[in-house]
Design a protein around this motif. Structure first.
Motif, mmCIF file in Angstrom:
data_model
loop_
_atom_site.group_PDB
_atom_site.id
_atom_site.type_symbol
_atom_site.label_atom_id
_atom_site.label_comp_id
_atom_site.label_asym_id
_atom_site.label_seq_id
_atom_site.Cartn_x
_atom_site.Cartn_y
_atom_site.Cartn_z
ATOM 1 N N PRO A 105 -10.878 46.654 13.615
ATOM 2 C CA PRO A 105 -10.506 46.285 14.145
ATOM 3 C C PRO A 105 -11.176 47.910 15.595
ATOM 4 N N GLY A 106 -11.584 48.913 14.310
ATOM 5 C CA GLY A 106 -11.997 49.878 15.287
ATOM 6 C C GLY A 106 -13.366 49.297 16.369
ATOM 7 N N PRO A 107 -13.741 50.469 17.244
ATOM 8 C CA PRO A 107 -14.509 50.114 18.160
ATOM 9 C C PRO A 107 -16.107 50.198 17.857
ATOM 10 N N ARG A 108 -16.940 49.034 17.804
ATOM 11 C CA ARG A 108 -18.517 49.301 17.206
ATOM 12 C C ARG A 108 -18.741 50.011 18.479
ATOM 13 N N TRP A 109 -19.879 51.508 17.368
ATOM 14 C CA TRP A 109 -19.998 52.886 17.878
ATOM 15 C C TRP A 109 -21.536 52.071 18.252
ATOM 16 N N VAL A 110 -22.097 51.414 17.403
ATOM 17 C CA VAL A 110 -23.859 50.635 17.000
ATOM 18 C C VAL A 110 -23.683 50.191 16.732
ATOM 19 N N THR A 111 -24.151 48.875 17.090
ATOM 20 C CA THR A 111 -24.475 47.513 16.904
ATOM 21 C C THR A 111 -26.133 47.484 17.571
ATOM 22 N N ASN A 112 -26.833 46.350 16.580
ATOM 23 C CA ASN A 112 -28.435 45.574 16.809
ATOM 24 C C ASN A 112 -27.966 45.072 18.633
ATOM 25 N N ASN A 113 -28.836 45.312 19.534
ATOM 26 C CA ASN A 113 -28.952 44.064 20.527
ATOM 27 C C ASN A 113 -28.989 42.328 20.105
ATOM 28 N N THR A 114 -27.502 42.175 19.713
ATOM 29 C CA THR A 114 -27.932 40.555 19.024
ATOM 30 C C THR A 114 -28.511 39.707 20.322
ATOM 31 N N ARG A 115 -28.025 39.506 21.317
ATOM 32 C CA ARG A 115 -28.231 38.670 21.919
ATOM 33 C C ARG A 115 -30.261 38.965 22.142
ATOM 34 N N GLU A 116 -30.926 40.274 22.178
ATOM 35 C CA GLU A 116 -32.057 40.134 22.469
ATOM 36 C C GLU A 116 -33.074 40.078 20.751
ATOM 37 N N LEU A 117 -32.261 40.519 19.961
ATOM 38 C CA LEU A 117 -32.715 39.666 18.763
ATOM 39 C C LEU A 117 -32.950 38.088 18.915
ATOM 40 N N CYS A 118 -31.718 37.755 19.791
ATOM 41 C CA CYS A 118 -32.013 36.277 19.329
ATOM 42 C C CYS A 118 -33.143 36.245 20.287
ATOM 43 N N ARG A 119 -33.461 36.358 21.359
ATOM 44 C CA ARG A 119 -34.177 36.234 21.851
ATOM 45 C C ARG A 119 -35.352 36.163 21.829
ATOM 46 N N LEU A 120 -35.932 37.340 21.407
ATOM 47 C CA LEU A 120 -37.367 37.303 20.788
ATOM 48 C C LEU A 120 -37.586 35.880 19.506
ATOM 49 N N ALA A 121 -36.586 35.490 19.189
ATOM 50 C CA ALA A 121 -36.667 34.650 17.831
ATOM 51 C C ALA A 121 -36.778 32.983 18.788
ATOM 52 N N PHE A 122 -35.756 33.031 19.842
ATOM 53 C CA PHE A 122 -36.146 31.879 20.757
ATOM 54 C C PHE A 122 -37.575 31.824 21.361
ATOM 55 N N GLU A 123 -38.396 32.437 21.621
ATOM 56 C CA GLU A 123 -39.163 33.473 22.971
ATOM 57 C C GLU A 123 -40.452 32.814 21.793
ATOM 58 N N TYR A 141 -20.187 37.659 9.882
ATOM 59 C CA TYR A 141 -19.460 37.758 10.775
ATOM 60 C C TYR A 141 -20.941 38.305 12.173
ATOM 61 N N TRP A 142 -21.682 38.624 12.083
ATOM 62 C CA TRP A 142 -23.207 38.700 12.090
ATOM 63 C C TRP A 142 -23.677 37.286 12.549
ATOM 64 N N GLY A 143 -23.736 36.706 11.460
ATOM 65 C CA GLY A 143 -24.804 36.045 11.490
ATOM 66 C C GLY A 143 -23.186 34.626 12.805
ATOM 67 N N ASN A 144 -22.239 34.354 12.364
ATOM 68 C CA ASN A 144 -21.909 33.917 13.404
ATOM 69 C C ASN A 144 -21.971 34.168 14.989
ATOM 70 N N ALA A 145 -22.132 35.405 15.139
ATOM 71 C CA ALA A 145 -22.295 35.730 16.226
ATOM 72 C C ALA A 145 -24.282 35.722 17.112
ATOM 73 N N ARG A 146 -24.909 35.833 15.553
ATOM 74 C CA ARG A 146 -26.077 35.486 16.206
ATOM 75 C C ARG A 146 -26.372 33.830 16.640
ATOM 76 N N GLN A 148 -24.102 32.309 18.350
ATOM 77 C CA GLN A 148 -23.789 31.654 18.954
ATOM 78 C C GLN A 148 -24.262 32.636 20.304
ATOM 79 N N HIS A 149 -25.106 33.057 19.895
ATOM 80 C CA HIS A 149 -26.240 33.825 21.027
ATOM 81 C C HIS A 149 -27.054 32.465 21.281
ATOM 82 N N PHE A 150 -28.000 32.681 20.004
ATOM 83 C CA PHE A 150 -29.285 32.203 20.076
ATOM 84 C C PHE A 150 -28.831 30.950 21.466
ATOM 85 N N GLY A 151 -27.909 30.189 20.754
ATOM 86 C CA GLY A 151 -27.355 28.621 20.756
ATOM 87 C C GLY A 151 -26.819 29.025 22.929
#
Length: 395
Positions: A105-123, A141-146, A148-151
């Motif tokens: 439940p704590g904060p995610r201090w460091v994450t992948n830029n999920t939208r950007e990695l999905c954008r690269l795949a989409f493009e 968890y991260w697969g579901n987030a990817r 959602q962003h890709f969609g």
């Protein structure tokens, strides 16, 4: 009596260890390239800035903490993938830097830029002319987030995305269902898999279903795990993440938390780029002029070609090419040239020690000054600053 003696010895060892440097638990999957890259970045930070002992358990996602009477854990960094581990970390009340979405439940201090990695795949798929898209995930968890962003990216482009993300079930049953789903998809289609292992599973399922890769289904994964990508048949294209930087930033923030310094804001780490292999080596464009133009750009992007060179090759007017190209690719030819050159320059700045003059020549920019302007306009920093920012973490 022997077990009691062992327990007493363990407690003595724990007390002795407590007198040394802080112990940081690295709760990462050592069996995957993502985890190993993050661990490398953590180690690089510790070696340069502090002294830590590390607790690390080889394996996959099911990480766990050692008994507290044997190891005194002072802090932790990890991809917290299960609720039991998340609860144990909360009970111990220690500084934690959690990577990626998950049950902690704590904060995610460091994450992948999920939208950007999905954008690269989409493009990457879109520039090959695909108008149909699909996503394959396994419910992480991260697969579901990817997914959602890709969609969302596909939807924002006015297109639709099919999704296959089955609940946990025996591997054989899941593979059969995946093959049946792939067989029913309208084709040709560009498929984004949540990671490289899932991408390889998709390629295997295509072979089982008699679906051709990349002619019917082009597949791209995430992580650029070279072993997984290269043993896939055909070899798997993948979005390469900057794992050492993720680890370095996580260690830097954890070091501050251990000294009661909370970071000002979370850090999102951009991916490095797409490593193209045979699983997406196709132009899925029905318009023969645009398909020919795309092939020409890919084959000669490392040369100082211009739109005039493309026009000479395809033998149509500038207006005709620009209208047809933008309708299918989503941007005019000169922007596509610039986009590919910028992406290749970014990858070379991170992955090589080549001089700027050599990079300029190899990616087809007209001059160092022009590359400088493009970097400042698109990324807000110069090529030298970009290299310094992204290379420091994995040195």
């Amino acid at each position: 009596m022997k077990p009691q003696g062992n327990r007493a010895a363990a407690k003595v060892t724990a007390r002795k260890r407590r007198q040394g440097p802080p112990v940081v638990a690295i709760l990462m999957e050592t069996s995957r390239s993502f985890g190993r890259g993050v661990i490398r970045g953590i180690s690089n930070y510790a070696r340069a800035h502090t002294t830590w002992n590390f607790y690390i358990q080889p394996g996959d996602f099911e990480q766990r903490l050692p008994p507290s009477d044997i190891w005194t854990i002072d802090a932790a960094i990890g991809r917290i993938a299960n609720a039991a581990l998340a609860n144990e970390l909360q009970k111990r009340n220690i500084p934690v830097v959690c990577l990626e979405p998950g049950p902690y439940p704590g904060p995610r201090w460091v994450t992948n830029n999920t939208r950007e990695l999905c954008r690269l795949a989409f493009e990457h798929l879109r520039q090959r002319g695909f108008k149909r898209f699909a996503f394959y995930g396994t419910g992480t968890y991260w697969g579901n987030a990817r997914g959602q962003h890709f969609g969302q990216l596909v939807q924002e482009a006015g297109l639709s995305c099919e999704v296959f993300a089955p609940a946990h079930q025996p591997q054989h049953d899941a593979q059969l269902q995946l093959a049946a789903w792939l067989d029913k998809l309208a084709k040709p289609v560009g498929l984004f898999a949540q990671d490289d292992l899932s991408g390889r599973e998709a390629i295997d399922a295509c072979r089982y279903a008699g679906v051709a890769v990349p002619q019917d289904v082009a597949v791209i994964g995430v992580d650029n795990d070279e072993l997984v990508c290269d043993i896939s048949l055909p070899s798997l294209s993948s979005v390469e993440l900057n794992c050492p930087r993720i680890g370095y930033e996580a260690a830097r923030i954890l070091d501050g938390l251990m000294h009661n310094k909370e970071p000002e804001s979370p850090v999102q780490v951009d991916p490095i780029g797409v490593v193209a292999r045979h699983s997406t080596d196709i132009v899925g464009v029905e318009d023969p002029v645009v398909a020919d133009a795309i092939r020409f750009i890919r084959e000669r992007v490392n040369k100082p070609i211009s739109v005039e060179d493309i026009l000479d090759h395809v033998c149509v007017s500038r207006r005709t090419l620009e209208m047809r190209f933008e309708k299918i690719v989503g941007r005019p030819p000169h922007e596509e040239l610039q986009r590919i050159r910028l992406q290749r320059a970014r990858e070379m700045l991170i992955n090589t020690d080549l001089k700027l003059t050599t990079i300029v020549r190899q990616v087809g920019f007209s001059s160092i000054q022009y590359m400088h302007r493009i970097f400042k306009r698109e990324l807000g920093i110069t090529p030298v600053e970009f290299r310094r920012k992204n290379r420091a973490y994995g040195a």
